[in-house]
Enzyme design. Structure first.
Site, PDB file in Angstrom:
ATOM      1  N   ASP A 155      -1.806  -2.703  -9.804  1.00 26.31           N
ATOM      2  CA  ASP A 155      -0.591  -1.802 -10.016  1.00 26.31           C
ATOM      3  C   ASP A 155       0.623  -2.209  -9.998  1.00 26.31           C
ATOM      4  OD1 ASP A 155       0.325   1.041  -9.267  1.00 26.31           O
ATOM      5  OD2 ASP A 155      -1.517   1.451  -8.895  1.00 26.31           O
ATOM      6  N   HIS A 214       4.219   3.412  -6.327  1.00 31.86           N
ATOM      7  CA  HIS A 214       3.065   3.774  -6.938  1.00 31.86           C
ATOM      8  C   HIS A 214       1.945   2.861  -6.451  1.00 31.86           C
ATOM      9  CE1 HIS A 214      -0.316   4.477 -10.092  1.00 31.86           C
ATOM     10  NE2 HIS A 214       0.331   5.585 -10.103  1.00 31.86           N
ATOM     11  N   SER A 533      -3.871   8.997 -10.603  1.00 31.62           N
ATOM     12  CA  SER A 533      -3.669   7.645 -10.098  1.00 31.62           C
ATOM     13  C   SER A 533      -3.900   7.909  -8.461  1.00 31.62           C
ATOM     14  CB  SER A 533      -2.258   7.553 -10.239  1.00 31.62           C
ATOM     15  OG  SER A 533      -2.092   6.948 -11.452  1.00 31.62           O
TER      16      SER A 533
END
Ligand SMILES: *[C@@H]1O[C@H](CO)[C@@H](O)[C@H](O)[C@H]1NC(C)=O
Ligand SMILES: *[C@@H]1O[C@H](CO)[C@@H](O)[C@H](O)[C@H]1NC(C)=O
Length: 748
Positions: A155, A214, A533
């Site tokens: 990620d 994220h 996600s």
């Protein structure tokens, strides 16, 4: 940005930046060289496996790779042109080349292909308990919270000092772990975050800190430790924890907020496979491409060969049909659904009607009184709003896909509006998002929006009030498929039903690297995000729990366990709905919503060995070169038995049916009680006759295998619905277990 035209930008506000922006990544190498260097692109170069196997020394391997570079690249420049030398994930390398240089290599003996890399995109407290995970009972107890299992997260990096990544109660890494930590000694790895590497080529050499947020968010969903008193702006309060709070994390930074480069993705897979991870969580993707040309599919195949389960997001391109990505059958493909928590801001109208909506901003001093209610598309866009029209009023806005909802709030606030109601577009339907608005606001469904507009035009003095009710748990319609969750059928492999499964992906509270406000008092920062996600790392965590209690299960066995035990009913025992508030199709939910406790004890599993995918790949119509790009070895499809996709021993069915009957085999393995008997239950898709032989399976041993055949035939009599698709299921049921396989039929 066309694909986002129907209001996604709108609703997602700032939360979906990563999934939304399409970027072209520029490399730092471009500026500092002369002579056509700006035409350099990163190519992924595949080579034939060298005679006599692999090189023991990595220098030898790299030297051999460099011998493929065109002679006109001076040897002094070779080093800077080489980006990666791959070892586990493919035979080949990544290099900065011009088109002509790439072409020049084609003549070399042992060359297979060179393609420019693609750019991929990045596509929680309460969600574990929504999944039935509780501290002292059930699966968390049975699997010891995932202790001893290593989850690799590919990620945007991590903030290792966040409390979610504290290592209280964590044992040291397992002996097999050989990964690296690129944080310095004082500020980095621990028994929770046991490895952290940066493969993001724009910031190579820098520690893999997470600037965007994220990566910290997804890592903490999968395996965050327990953190008391977590909340976002006072909402969704509780103890935050990942799905496998006892598992270790290995971080592979491959993305920035500008995207994730294919060569970096392959390099991260290459390292993770060597390092010894058990599960890989990849909340990154792009639109469907053939698997041999897809870095995630190629990397994931090398991973499953080493027994590593790969869980990926299905993508946020829904609700359009055939939008699902990451659909290779060796990947667990995860769609997204709601949880039973909402952060409520309900709208009351002057006529007594009331609608539930959501807002993360919950002002405590907002008066309960009714204000005049106005609506015009012009009242919510900068430049077209008139202060006289909205001052002192509640303003109804449409989500239109052009301006984000929170920006509309800014316009309304500036013009003196008291509050804002945002109505969803038709496409987004019932999916509402709790956002951090700048003024009192409520985000309501499409159908609520229609009712509010009808009320406004029915009366000369419409009024509305908003009641901020805070965090509400127990929403009976959960789980519900979120509008953006990508849908099947898969374009890359229509004969495999995708997505495989859905899991929590809406308003998920999880770790965030920066305070949401400059004046935030606490370092305990969390944020609510939505997307596939977020659902992907939930499933990565579930896979880690199952791996912890069944260390000998293959990735395919764990996938099968998750799929055949999934729920198809919501909290009120009705079929799971989608954003239209109608029952969701199996192209939205796959096998259904994950049920971790049942997945840990599935009774039967459909196992697949890595080599079983070879006849499947030949059957897809890939030629020998293309199959070899995935399987890392020479394959001659003419010498293999090629099979139709639906013949793979998959736990679900997706078949195309003409007038001729089609027959497939499946082999199930008994992982329940040694002596057990299963009977088949069939819910045939309308217009199809389904026959299963034998219809009883009797086992006398653990790990015993039994094969059955299933025949699909168009009904000669009976229903002809005129629909292109029909759905049903077959289910093996014993006294204690049931294993359900959804069936999608396409009439051709
Ligand atoms: C270690 O990393 C932290 C965070 O980047 C930094 O503040 C600190 O100065 C570094 N320490 C050393 C000794 O380099
Ligand atoms: C497979 O197809 C690709 C693309 O059309 C082609 O370049 C390659 O030579 C083919 N390989 C074989 C063995 O036919």
């Amino acid at each position: 940005m066309e694909k986002w035209g129907w209001g996604v930008l709108q609703i997602m506000g700032v939360l979906f930046l990563f999934a939304l922006f399409f970027m072209s990544k520029s490399s730092p190498a471009i500026a500092c060289d002369q002579g056509g260097e700006s035409r350099l692109k990163t190519y992924i170069v595949h080579l034939k496996e060298p005679e006599g196997g692999v090189f023991a020394e990595s220098e030898n391997l790299e030297g051999w790779y460099k011998s493929f570079l065109p002679a006109r690249i001076a040897s002094s420049k070779q080093q800077e042109r080489m980006v990666y030398s791959y070892r586990n994930v493919l035979t080949g390398f990544a290099a900065r080349l011009t088109e002509e240089e790439a072409k020049e290599m084609e003549a070399k003996e042992g060359f297979v292909s060179a393609r420019p890399e693609k750019i991929y995109h990045l596509h929680t407290t309460h969600s574990p308990s929504f999944l039935g995970l509780h501290k002292r009972s059930g699966l968390w107890k049975g699997s010891n919270l995932g202790k001893g299992v290593i989850i690799g997260v590919m990620d945007s990096g991590i903030l290792p000092s966040h409390p979610s990544f504290g290592d209280e109660g964590m044992p040291p890494p397992p002996a097999k772990w050989t990964g690296l930590c690129e944080f310095n000694k004082s500020g980095g790895c621990s028994n929770k975050v046991i490895g952290a590497r940066n493969f993001e080529s724009g910031s190579k050499g820098m520690p893999p800190f997470d600037e965007g947020g994220h990566g910290s968010h997804t890592a903490s969903i999968a395996a965050g430790n327990f953190v008391k008193h977590a909340n976002v702006l006072g909402n969704a309060k509780g103890t935050a924890a990942g799905v496998a709070p006892g598992a270790h994390l290995a971080i592979y930074k491959i993305c920035t907020d500008e995207g994730c480069a294919g060569a970096d993705i392959l390099a991260a897979f290459d390292a993770a496979i060597a390092d010894g991870v058990d599960v890989l969580s990849v909340s990154v993707g792009q639109k469907s491409t053939p698997f041999y040309d897809d870095a995630i599919a190629v990397g994931a195949f090398a991973a499953i060969r080493k027994g590593i389960l790969v869980s990926c997001s299905a993508g946020n391109y829904g609700p359009t049909s055939a939008s699902v990505g990451n659909a290779a059958p060796w990947i667990l493909t995860v769609g997204a659904s709601t949880i039973d928590r909402s952060i409520r801001a309900s709208v009351k109208l002057g006529n007594g009607e009331k609608f539930d909506g959501e807002s993360l901003f919950q002002p405590s001093d907002y008066p309960p009184e009714f204000f005049p209610l106005v609506y015009s598309p012009y009242f919510c866009s900068a430049g077209t709003v008139n202060v006289a029209d909205v001052e002192g009023k509640v303003v109804l806005c449409d989500s239109d896909g052009k301006t984000s909802i929170t920006d509309k709030g800014r316009v309304v606030k500036q013009a003196g509006g008291v509050a804002m109601i945002v109505a969803n577009s038709d496409l987004a339907g019932s999916t509402t998002i709790a956002l951090e608005h700048v003024l009192p606001a409520s985000h309501v469904s499409y159908s609520a929006g229609l009712s509010i507009k009808a009320y406004i035009s029915s009366t000369s003095h419409p009024t509305a009030s908003i009641a901020f009710e805070g965090t509400i748990i127990g929403e009976p319609s959960a789980p519900e498929v979120i509008f953006f969750s990508a849908r099947g059928p898969s374009l890359a492999t229509p004969g495999i039903l995708k997505p495989d499964i859905i899991g929590p992906g809406m308003n998920i509270l999880a770790a965030w690297p920066t305070p949401l406000h400059n004046n935030s008092p606490s370092k305990l920062t969390f944020n609510l995000l939505s997307g596939t996600s977020m659902s992907c790392p939930h499933l990565s965590g579930v896979a880690a729990l199952i791996k912890s209690s069944h260390p000998d299960w293959s990735p395919a066995a764990i996938k099968s366990a998750i799929m055949t035990t999934a729920d198809i009913l919501n909290l009120k025992d009705s079929p799971i709905l989608d954003q239209t508030e109608h029952p969701a199709s199996i192209f939205a939910i796959g096998a259904g919503h994950v049920n971790p406790l049942r997945a840990n004890d599935p009774g039967l599993i459909y196992d697949i060995q890595p080599d079983d995918y070879i006849p499947y790949l030949c059957g897809l119509g890939y030629n020998d070169t293309q199959v070899g790009l995935i399987t890392l070895r020479t394959v001659r499809c003419s010498e293999e038995s090629s099979i139709p996709e639906a013949q793979l021993n998959y736990p679900s069915f997706s078949i195309a049916l003409r007038s001729k009957a089609r027959r497939f085999q499946r082999t199930v393995t008994n992982v329940g009680k040694p002596t057990s008997s299963y009977t088949v239950h069939i819910a045939a898709p309308p217009g199809v006759d389904v026959t299963v032989k034998p219809h009883k399976l009797h086992f006398t041993k653990r790990n015993q295998k039994k094969t059955y055949t299933v025949t699909f035939k168009r009904s000669s009599s009976g229903v002809i619905t005129g629909e292109q698709y029909a759905q049903g299921f077959l289910k093996w049921v014993s006294a204690t277990h049931s294993a359900r396989s959804p069936i999608a039929v396409k009439f051709e």
